[in-house]
Design a protein around this motif. Structure first.
Motif, short mmCIF file in Angstrom:
data_model
loop_
_atom_site.label_atom_id
_atom_site.label_comp_id
_atom_site.label_asym_id
_atom_site.label_seq_id
_atom_site.Cartn_x
_atom_site.Cartn_y
_atom_site.Cartn_z
N LEU A 1 0.82 -1.21 0.00
CA LEU A 1 0.00 0.00 0.00
C LEU A 1 0.86 1.26 0.00
N ALA A 2 1.94 1.25 0.77
CA ALA A 2 2.83 2.41 0.80
C ALA A 2 3.46 2.62 -0.58
N PHE A 3 3.83 1.51 -1.23
CA PHE A 3 4.41 1.56 -2.56
C PHE A 3 3.42 2.15 -3.57
N ILE A 4 2.21 1.62 -3.56
CA ILE A 4 1.21 2.06 -4.54
C ILE A 4 0.78 3.51 -4.28
N ASN A 5 0.71 3.90 -3.01
CA ASN A 5 0.34 5.27 -2.67
C ASN A 5 1.38 6.26 -3.19
N THR A 6 2.65 5.92 -3.00
CA THR A 6 3.73 6.76 -3.51
C THR A 6 3.67 6.83 -5.04
N LEU A 7 3.41 5.69 -5.66
CA LEU A 7 3.35 5.64 -7.12
C LEU A 7 2.22 6.52 -7.66
N ILE A 8 1.05 6.43 -7.03
CA ILE A 8 -0.10 7.21 -7.48
C ILE A 8 0.20 8.70 -7.47
N TYR A 9 0.90 9.17 -6.41
CA TYR A 9 1.12 10.60 -6.26
C TYR A 9 2.43 11.09 -6.90
N ASN A 10 3.13 10.15 -7.57
CA ASN A 10 4.34 10.56 -8.28
C ASN A 10 4.28 10.21 -9.76
N TYR A 11 3.22 9.51 -10.16
CA TYR A 11 3.07 9.15 -11.57
C TYR A 11 1.76 9.75 -12.06
N ASN A 12 1.80 10.36 -13.23
CA ASN A 12 0.62 11.05 -13.74
C ASN A 12 -0.29 10.08 -14.50
N PHE A 13 -1.11 9.32 -13.75
CA PHE A 13 -2.07 8.42 -14.39
C PHE A 13 -3.06 9.21 -15.26
N ASN A 14 -3.27 10.46 -14.89
CA ASN A 14 -4.29 11.29 -15.55
C ASN A 14 -4.01 11.48 -17.04
N LYS A 15 -2.73 11.43 -17.42
CA LYS A 15 -2.43 11.64 -18.85
C LYS A 15 -2.85 10.42 -19.68
N HIS A 16 -2.94 9.23 -19.05
CA HIS A 16 -3.38 8.02 -19.77
C HIS A 16 -4.88 7.80 -19.62
N ILE A 17 -5.41 8.08 -18.44
CA ILE A 17 -6.84 7.87 -18.18
C ILE A 17 -7.39 9.11 -17.47
N PRO A 18 -7.75 10.13 -18.24
CA PRO A 18 -8.14 11.41 -17.65
C PRO A 18 -9.52 11.43 -17.01
N ASP A 19 -10.36 10.43 -17.29
CA ASP A 19 -11.77 10.51 -16.88
C ASP A 19 -12.11 9.69 -15.63
N ILE A 20 -11.13 9.47 -14.78
CA ILE A 20 -11.40 8.71 -13.54
C ILE A 20 -10.36 9.10 -12.50
N ASN A 21 -10.76 9.09 -11.23
CA ASN A 21 -9.81 9.36 -10.14
C ASN A 21 -9.22 8.03 -9.68
N ILE A 22 -7.90 8.00 -9.47
CA ILE A 22 -7.25 6.80 -8.92
C ILE A 22 -6.65 7.17 -7.57
N GLN A 23 -7.03 6.45 -6.54
CA GLN A 23 -6.48 6.75 -5.22
C GLN A 23 -6.53 5.53 -4.31
N THR A 24 -5.93 5.66 -3.14
CA THR A 24 -6.02 4.63 -2.10
C THR A 24 -6.93 5.16 -1.00
N PRO A 25 -7.61 4.28 -0.25
CA PRO A 25 -8.42 4.76 0.87
C PRO A 25 -7.52 5.32 1.98
N ILE A 26 -8.11 6.13 2.87
CA ILE A 26 -7.37 6.60 4.05
C ILE A 26 -6.95 5.38 4.86
N THR A 27 -5.65 5.28 5.13
CA THR A 27 -5.08 4.06 5.69
C THR A 27 -4.13 4.38 6.84
N SER A 28 -4.20 3.58 7.91
CA SER A 28 -3.24 3.66 9.00
C SER A 28 -2.61 2.27 9.18
#
Length: 563
Positions: free
Chosen positions: A20-47
């Motif tokens: 989860l830490a890996f994917i969270n970092t990836l989401i906020y450092n990789y611009n998924f929006n340029k490939h798929i602009p019409d959807i939000n990609i995120q992780t849930p609030i996690t502890s």
């Protein structure tokens, strides 16, 4: 933002936590929006509660000697519930619970889980809590009890059996715990996501023009527990989402009929009931009443054997996500395909993801795709070629056009199979007990074997297969699923059970006798030496070893014998 994941205590994050830490970092450092602009990609609030808390818990409560000698899991769970967590964790949990108003998922994140060596998928516990009691103290108690029971799940019979099967040491496992805000919406007394599922970057069951490396996804309405436990769900290729894998009739027979939701009526939980203590198991009709089948279902016309997208006409529903996959209400298939590709490249290995989708659109008209978990796939995908022209037809014991596995197995003489004449889909729970005893005997005698049975091995739904857990068949080196009349077969891929099987490179074959050239020579099995019969199984032994050949690239497998 990047602070979506917070640590509540020191120590390792465990397998799921790292993912989860890996994917969270990836989401906020990789611009998924340029490939798929019409959807939000995120992780849930996690502890994440690091493994240090588990160490403190075991030491402060003097549990190490206790678990070394106590084998009764129920006694262990009750004792763990009496144990004390640290004051620091209690204070931090209170802060978290004041901020989260939705239900919460409390998941295991053991050191062994989702590792590159063994994935341990679905072996430890997850608890889903309504988190809606008006008294914060009660909500805190429920969360603490769930954490303690996740700790205890290291010592369950299933976990002990799996750890033993893969030659790990029980005392080397340490447990981190993930506390995650559940994805979904409230519908009266229930809470669940519109869609959940799993996807893998490697497809062991490609269809038509699909290639194995193009991956696949399995989706359902409601909580993902339904999918990962091997129940009826919809399978598709993210690259060819409109290609239907089954005929209209088989889609109807294999369509989702139930779903899991968090039960908001259960304000006082008894978590000793198990991981379904906070859940409801609803009919798919309830999802339609909630207004959630509009984009997720179609109507089956049995008279004409046709499927009509949408639910505007009367008739039985098929959950096939037609408006999404065929008519692109949201770009779900492209999102899955892109995420699989990016994460696979980032991790350097084939991967599996678990996800949930909220179809409610924001001010930019975008739905939201939540990544819940990632894990590596460990299947052996090296080249091994099977040339059927060189194999004599009279020596073929079994041939599968949909096989998973790679290489050759030579030393098996034992086969355990369900007696088709005695098979009764109402008796599958008794079959679990019988195969568990047979497997124990084979383990003690150090005899690997081939296991054959109808429907899905490892499913949770006892009416579509035999609901075994992996340790109950751990000495099987080849597992074969077969179809029977009125018992259609849809491969188990996507379930936790299947993930563990593939990680060990166990041969895994589907014999859909009515729809393919696959077959089993039942007559030859019946001619072999009978070692043991139970109420539902036969154990036979060949004089000389059979030979198992698995072609991972062509997806074909064959078992041959010599007289």
């Amino acid at each position: 933002d990047e602070t979506n994941i917070v640590s509540l205590s020191d120590g390792s994050l465990g397998g799921k936590g790292r993912g989860l830490a890996f994917i969270n970092t990836l989401i906020y450092n990789y611009n998924f929006n340029k490939h798929i602009p019409d959807i939000n990609i995120q992780t849930p609030i996690t502890s994440v509660i690091g493994t240090d808390e588990f160490e403190y818990f075991m030491d402060r409560n003097q549990f190490r000697d206790f678990v070394a000698h106590e084998m009764d899991y129920e006694i262990i769970k009750r004792r763990f519930l009496q144990g004390q967590l640290t004051e620091t964790l209690l204070k931090r949990l209170k802060i978290i619970l004041r901020k989260i108003n939705n239900p919460i998922a409390i998941r295991s994140s053991g050191l062994f889980e989702d590792s590159l060596v063994q994935p341990f998928a679905g072996i430890f516990e997850t608890y889903l809590l309504p988190n809606n009691h008006p008294d914060l103290g009660v909500r805190l108690d429920q969360a603490m009890n769930a954490i303690k029971l996740v700790f205890a799940s290291i010592y369950s019979p299933v976990a002990r059996g799996y750890i033993e099967a893969v030659n790990y040491k029980l005392d080397e496992e340490k447990m981190a715990v993930i506390l995650q805000e559940a994805v979904g919406n409230k519908y009266g007394d229930h809470f669940y996501p519109h869609i959940s599922g799993v996807a893998q970057s490697y497809n062991y069951y490609p269809f038509a023009h699909m290639k194995p490396e193009e991956g696949f996804a399995v989706t359902a309405v409601g909580l993902g527990k339904y999918v990962v436990e091997g129940e009826k769900a919809y399978r598709f290729s993210p690259q060819y989402p409109s290609t239907e894998i089954n005929s209209p009739k088989d889609q109807f027979l294999n369509s989702q009929t139930k779903f899991f939701a968090i039960d908001l009526k259960k304000k006082n939980l008894d978590l000793l009931e198990g991981d379904t203590a906070g859940l409801a198991y609803l009919d798919i009709d309830d999802a339609e009443i909630h207004g959630n089948l509009r984009h997720c279902a179609s109507v089956y016309d049995a008279d004409n054997n046709l499927i009509y997208p949408g639910i505007n006409r009367s008739g039985p529903r098929i959950v096939n996500f037609s408006n999404i996959l065929k008519y692109n209400y949201i770009p779900l298939a492209k999102t899955i395909d892109t995420v699989l590709d990016v994460v696979k490249e980032a991790m350097g290995s084939p991967i599996e993801i678990e996800f949930a989708v909220d179809l409610n659109k924001d001010e930019n008209n975008n739905a939201t795709f939540y990544l819940l978990q990632i894990k590596p796939m460990i299947g052996n995908i090296q080249d091994y070629s099977v040339d059927m022209k060189k194999i004599k037809e009279e020596e073929i014991l079994m041939y599968a056009e949909k096989g998973m596995g790679n290489g050759k197995i030579k030393k098996i003489v034992d086969i355990i199979y369900v007696d088709n004449q005695k098979f009764d889909k109402n008796k599958t729970l008794q079959m679990v007990e019988e195969i568990e005893q047979l497997n124990k005997k084979m383990c003690a005698e150090k005899r690997p074997y081939i296991l054959i049975g109808p429907g899905r091995w490892g499913t949770r739904d006892r009416f579509i297969g035999i609901p075994v857990r992996w340790p109950q068949i751990s000495n099987a080196k080849v597992i074969i699923e077969t179809s029977l009349d009125d018992f259609p077969l849809d491969a188990s891929s996507g379930s936790h059970f299947f993930h563990n099987v593939t990680s060990m490179n166990v041969g895994y074959f589907s014999i859909n006798q009515e729809q393919s050239g696959s077959f089993i020579n039942w007559g030859k099995l019946d001619q072999q030496k009978l070692i043991q019969t139970t109420k539902h199984f036969k154990h036979i032994r060949f004089k000389t070893p059979v030979e198992v050949k698995m072609d991972g690239k062509k997806q074909i497998s064959v078992i041959t014998f010599k007289e």
